[in-house]
Write a protein that holds these residues in place. Structure first.
Motif, PDB file in Angstrom:
ATOM      1  N   ALA A 201      -4.152   3.605 -10.079  1.00  0.00           N
ATOM      2  CA  ALA A 201      -4.844   4.690  -9.097  1.00  0.00           C
ATOM      3  C   ALA A 201      -3.541   5.539  -8.804  1.00  0.00           C
ATOM      4  O   ALA A 201      -4.016   6.788  -8.921  1.00  0.00           O
TER       5      ALA A 201
ATOM      6  N   GLU B  14       0.822  -1.080   0.032  1.00  0.00           N
ATOM      7  CA  GLU B  14      -0.028  -0.117  -0.006  1.00  0.00           C
ATOM      8  C   GLU B  14       0.989   1.215   0.215  1.00  0.00           C
ATOM      9  O   GLU B  14       2.070   1.315   0.702  1.00  0.00           O
TER      10      GLU B  14
ATOM     11  N   ALA C 261      -3.140   3.948  -1.983  1.00  0.00           N
ATOM     12  CA  ALA C 261      -3.366   3.266  -3.018  1.00  0.00           C
ATOM     13  C   ALA C 261      -2.363   1.982  -3.368  1.00  0.00           C
ATOM     14  O   ALA C 261      -1.244   1.954  -2.815  1.00  0.00           O
TER      15      ALA C 261
ATOM     16  N   THR D  33      -3.543   9.892   0.033  1.00  0.00           N
ATOM     17  CA  THR D  33      -4.399   8.904  -0.377  1.00  0.00           C
ATOM     18  C   THR D  33      -3.454   7.618  -0.343  1.00  0.00           C
ATOM     19  O   THR D  33      -2.347   7.452  -0.369  1.00  0.00           O
TER      20      THR D  33
END
Ligand code: AMP
Length: 654
Positions: free
Chosen positions: A458, A305, A453, A451
């Motif tokens: 993305a 991630e 992703a 964020t």
């Protein structure tokens, strides 16, 4: 410690070959400077010599976080040397010698400074200089400001030079100009501190009873001696004895304090535990964490991630703020200054840039009500709040005059993206995820977005958004990583700008899905392969069996002769472009299998990508990573498309 002793030992240090030998000699010097039992320095000052000597070795009078500077330029130094050298010597003589010898220390050492009389008024005289006296004089010199300060600085330096032996003069000249060059870098001093004050006593090292906690011996690791389990002097050549743990404790204390002198004293007086107790302090800047170049794939591969942030195109700023009535956190009560500290702003080099950025000061003061250390980027914005090019920030950043007028011309905005300290908690060791939560808690909506992703598409989308909004791109960070000041590691990646694009021939496609079922979605790309031609597979062999494996790979079996596939592209194509591509390519379908089609080679498209890797998946033996549609090359026929030879070159294989 006498200044002459330091200067002579520094000279010897500079002549030593070998990293370990240099570290050991530096450690000896620090140990001597820090030994309270120094016979001829029985007063309290002997304690202070250690911090001064440690800084001096690195060519510093002030710690790195300290914004004071000597502000002595080469011309002023040459003038002071010339004056001290006597009536017959002018600054231009010094300059000429400097041009010939290339180094100010050697030039200063070549003059005879002993011969002048009546110098007491300038601090001259017969007494030997001590390290402490030189330090004090230089600090006074740094404090000079205003009218006549330049000539007072010259006088002060002159007074020091007149008392110098050749090696002292060399040391002093290098010190004031920040050109120490002893071959003793920060890493050496770090290791030397550990060696001088934290290494096990050599007499104990071989004892079995000491060996349980003596992982030290093999933890010398990075040096030559790690094959020697006992680490004693029975190996060839010298070895460092301090453990990795000790070196790490020194390193860590340096990261949070940015003061080699202070850390050396701590190590001597309080050992590893004392070093570990060092903490950040609001008002004392630390080095910024840095990033390496990397790709979205690198980030996904290494972090799983990925924390994706906008890369703002401005100037790095570290914000320190201890609002009214809140004491800056500091583990050492004796060292606390329990005073409110208005927002202070520091550049990436830890220069104080507060005065130049009043609206950032106001912005922080309005929003933050706990003590914080924040990391961020100051960006110039237009009236609509959109970012302006980086050069605009520079018009504001270090400005000392006309700040208010320039404030009218160039507006600034702070994008804070990290939080090193909040409300009494040091957060360096916390994962980014947690630090970002603390950032939000302290700054609210004014915190930059982060964020998460886990797929490169993305990330590509986030990057497009950032670029569309006028920013530089994206930063890809490990959400689990600690904040490591000064470190350019792999935990923060700045996405590499695209490399050269490739002009590829579209040789196959897959129909889209859902609302795009009438359009081609993914396109198979090929380059010209002059080397291979006639043994290409028979196109009639294209079967209708698309099951088992990637359908587009079947289309690859229908490759026209003289082409080699290098990848597929589905990203970056607008609906309109998809419609256009479908319309143009559909008449050229030469085979079909399920949702997959093969084309005659008629159309060249330009594709971007992150890198080219060798790969068994495509017949070229290479694959584009993250191919992105750029546009149709209307101007190129398939004979002008890129070749396999160029792909090899771009991949770095030729
Ligand atoms: P570069 O100057 O190209 O090496 O890129 C690293 C610099 O990008 C950092 O030193 C920051 O000044 C800047 N930067 C902009 N946005 C960010 C962000 N979100 N995180 C970290 N650094 C950023």
């Amino acid at each position: 410690m006498e200044f002459a002793a330091l200067a002579e030992r520094a000279e010897r240090l500079a002549a030593i070959d070998g990293d370990i030998e240099t570290t050991l000699a530096a450690a000896d010097l620090l140990a001597d400077a820090g030994s309270a039992g120094d016979a001829d320095a029985a007063d309290d000052e002997s304690d202070d010599d250690l911090s001064v000597v440690t800084r001096f070795l690195l060519g510093r009078v002030f710690p790195a976080h300290d914004t004071r500077t000597l502000d002595v330029g080469p011309a002023l130094c040459r003038e002071a040397i010339a004056r001290a050298a006597g009536r017959n010597v002018s600054a231009s003589d010094v300059e000429e010698r400097l041009a010939a010898r290339g180094e100010i220390g050697a030039v200063a050492a070549a003059y005879d400074f002993g011969g002048q009389q009546g110098l007491a008024a300038y601090g001259g005289g017969r007494d030997a200089l001590t390290v402490a006296a030189v330090d004090e004089r230089l600090r006074e010199l740094a404090a000079e400001s205003g009218d006549g300060s330049e000539s007072r600085k010259r006088d002060a330096l002159f007074g020091l030079f007149t008392r110098c032996s050749p090696s002292e003069a060399a040391f002093l000249a290098r010190l004031v100009l920040g050109e120490m060059r002893l071959g003793v870098g920060e890493g050496t001093v770090r290791d030397a501190v550990a060696e001088a004050f934290l290494a096990p006593d050599p007499d104990d090292a071989g004892d079995d009873d000491a060996s349980d906690d003596d992982s030290d011996d093999d933890a010398d690791g990075d040096d030559a001696s790690d094959d020697d389990a006992n680490g004693d002097d029975d190996s060839d050549g010298p070895a460092l004895r301090a453990s990795d743990e000790a070196v790490a404790a020194v390193e860590r204390a340096l990261q949070v304090t940015n003061d080699y002198g202070r850390v050396a004293v701590r190590a001597r007086d309080e050992g590893i535990e004392g070093l570990r107790a060092e903490s950040l302090r609001v008002g004392r800047p630390v080095q910024a964490m840095l990033a390496q170049a990397g790709t979205a794939t690198d980030a996904v591969d290494s972090f799983g991630e990925v924390a994706v942030e906008t890369k703002f195109d401005g100037a790095r700023v570290q914000v320190h703020y201890a609002p009214d009535g809140t004491a800056p956190a500091d583990a050492d009560a004796s060292d606390r200054d329990d005073v409110a500290l208005g927002p202070r702003l520091y550049s990436r080099n830890m220069d104080d840039v507060t005065e130049a950025l009043p609206e950032i000061v106001e912005y922080v003061a309005e929003r933050v009500d706990v003590p914080v250390i924040l990391d961020g980027e100051v960006v110039a914005v237009d009236d609509a709040g959109d970012p302006l090019p980086f050069q605009e920030v520079l018009r504001r950043f270090r400005r000392k005059h006309d700040v208010d007028r320039m404030r009218e011309t160039v507006s600034l905005r702070l994008h804070a993206f990290d939080c090193l300290h909040a409300d009494g908690d040091d957060l360096l060791d916390e994962p980014l995820r947690v630090r970002h939560e603390r950032l939000r808690a302290a700054l609210g909506d004014a915190a930059a977005d982060l964020t998460l992703a886990d797929d490169p598409d993305a990330i590509a989308a986030a990057e497009r958004d950032a670029l569309d909004a006028g920013h530089e791109g994206v930063m890809l960070k490990s959400p689990e990583a600690a904040y490591t000041p000064g470190n350019r590691g792999r935990d923060w990646l700045k996405r590499k700008p695209d490399v050269e694009t490739l002009d590829a021939v579209v040789v196959g496609a897959e129909w889209g899905e859902g609302r795009r079922a009438e359009l081609f979605g993914t396109f198979l790309l090929a380059v010209r392969d002059e080397g291979v031609a006639s043994d290409a597979p028979d196109r009639d062999a294209f079967t209708s069996d698309a099951s088992g494996g990637d359908a587009l790979d079947d289309a690859a079996d229908l490759l026209p002769p003289g082409y080699a596939t290098v990848g597929k592209v589905a990203t970056g194509i607008t609906d309109e472009a998809l419609g256009d591509l479908t319309e143009r390519l559909e008449p050229h379908v030469v085979g079909e299998s399920g949702t997959t089609v093969a084309f005659d080679p008629v159309l060249v498209i330009e594709v971007g990508y992150e890198e080219i890797q060798t790969s068994p998946t495509y017949s070229a033996g290479y694959a584009l990573r993250f191919p992105r549609f750029v546009g149709v090359r209307e101007d190129k026929s398939v004979d002008d498309a890129d070749s396999l030879a160029r792909v090899r070159r771009l991949a770095g294989d030729d």
